[in-house]
Motif scaffolding. Sequence first.
Motif, short mmCIF file in Angstrom:
data_model
loop_
_atom_site.label_atom_id
_atom_site.label_comp_id
_atom_site.label_asym_id
_atom_site.label_seq_id
_atom_site.Cartn_x
_atom_site.Cartn_y
_atom_site.Cartn_z
N ILE A 461 91.79 -18.94 32.57
CA ILE A 461 91.35 -18.81 30.98
C ILE A 461 92.38 -17.73 30.28
N LEU A 462 92.52 -16.70 31.03
CA LEU A 462 93.50 -15.53 30.76
C LEU A 462 95.01 -16.11 30.39
N THR A 465 95.26 -18.74 27.89
CA THR A 465 95.22 -17.89 26.40
C THR A 465 96.70 -17.26 26.01
N THR A 466 96.97 -16.74 27.16
CA THR A 466 98.19 -15.81 26.83
C THR A 466 99.55 -16.83 26.72
N ILE A 468 99.40 -19.87 25.36
CA ILE A 468 99.07 -20.50 24.13
C ILE A 468 99.53 -19.55 22.96
N ALA A 469 99.32 -18.41 23.29
CA ALA A 469 99.54 -17.39 22.20
C ALA A 469 100.79 -17.13 22.03
#
Length: 482
Positions: A461-462, A465-466, A468-469
């Motif tokens: 998930i981390l 998320t990174t 995608i960000a």
Amino acid sequence: MIKALLVALLAPFLLVTASQFENSAIVRTVDLGGSLVHVTTTYAVKALTQGADIYTVALAKEAHANTSWLEAKIKGQSKLLQISDHGATDAPYRLLDIHLPRKLDQGATVNIVLDTVQTHATWPWPETARQEDEQRLKYAADLFVLSPYNTLVQRSKFKAGSPKIISYTEPVDIEQFVGESSVTKSGATVTYGPYNNIPPLDKEFLATKQQTVTIHYNYDYHVLEVTHLKREAEISHWGANLNIQDTLNLYNAGPSLKGHFNRVAYQGQSFYKNVPPHIVPGLVLHLPPGIQNTYYLDQIGNVSTSHLRTTPSVPKNSKSTQYSVFEFKPRYPLLGGWNYSFTLGWDSPLADSGSYDKSTGKYTVEVPIFTVIPGAVVSDAEVSIILPEGATDVEYATPFKPLSSWISTKTTYLDTVGRPMINFEYKQLTDKHAQTILVSYRVPLASHLQKPLAVGVAFFILFATTAIAKRVNLSLGTEKSV
């Protein structure tokens, strides 16, 4: 009126009981201590009827209230006898039944040994002491050992650790029972008796002849009390580790300090090794062998005034008596009436106390209830055993009954649903209670994989998320090329 009615109701029972046995002799030995007092009473018993197999003993109400540990056995044998309590009444004594291993023939004899440990039975006198004074305590008990049977002869011995006995009570109005002398002192021992032909429990006898005797003596050891102990034992399969953490509040129950504490005088006492027993400069504890990552801290932080000598691990069920020695000093000397709160913890290999049964698929772990502080009583204790996350079919067996027990859930780092936690409450623990709780449980394969899966999902998930960000454009407009 109520007490008279109660005695009337108990009279038929006592009459039947008195006809079953006769006490040829009773010898009570009291080892005078500080927070703990050990009492051993030996009954030389003769059966008056055929087939008698239950012997009843009587404890004074106050002595029973102070008794934290009680066991009975036949003299010369190690097997403990079953004891059943008659329950609380308004009578000035408490009756207990001792179940003999076999029925006795008429005229047969047997020696029964009753061992008890009393807590909070002594008190400092005087209640205050200067820094250089000796430590003196008082202990009180009934003169006669109570029994529902006729007693031909009895005596009581009070043994102090030092011959410095300041005073003791001289019994009065007991000439009809005295054979040689009422009371004698020899060295560190005060002996009451022998007293002859003591009647069974009787209202008139208790009112006119029973009396309290008090011993005032020097005591050359610390009088310590752990007012509260919280032990957490966490079982980790991934680390193959049993972590023990104790949070204690230690209280010096000796005479309170009279005046102000003099640091210079204390340094002189320490140098010449004549620190009075009501000052506690430090303690020595015996910890399990093979421990590591030991920590000792208080409310301020880590305490460096300690020294640990470890021994190698000992396999489970081994008869070895090895132990690690932990010497520690509080941040300040503990004087009478002072408290000190601290935390002590360590890790030990799980293999030293745990095992796995392939036939049942269950793990079994032995967890010690507490660590003995020499001569101290643990007034209030809470013991928590934290099992691995996902443990099922949890069962436990205690060496003696706790005040209460329950199962809750505790969530720590990297947990998802939390870990089962078994909780126990105890009061008035002594060195006799330093035993182990046996815990058994199953951990399914999915539960073993639950933690690494949770860590993997968290990292995924981390990273997701990174990633995608980084691809999201958060600017308010687009740049125009010139």
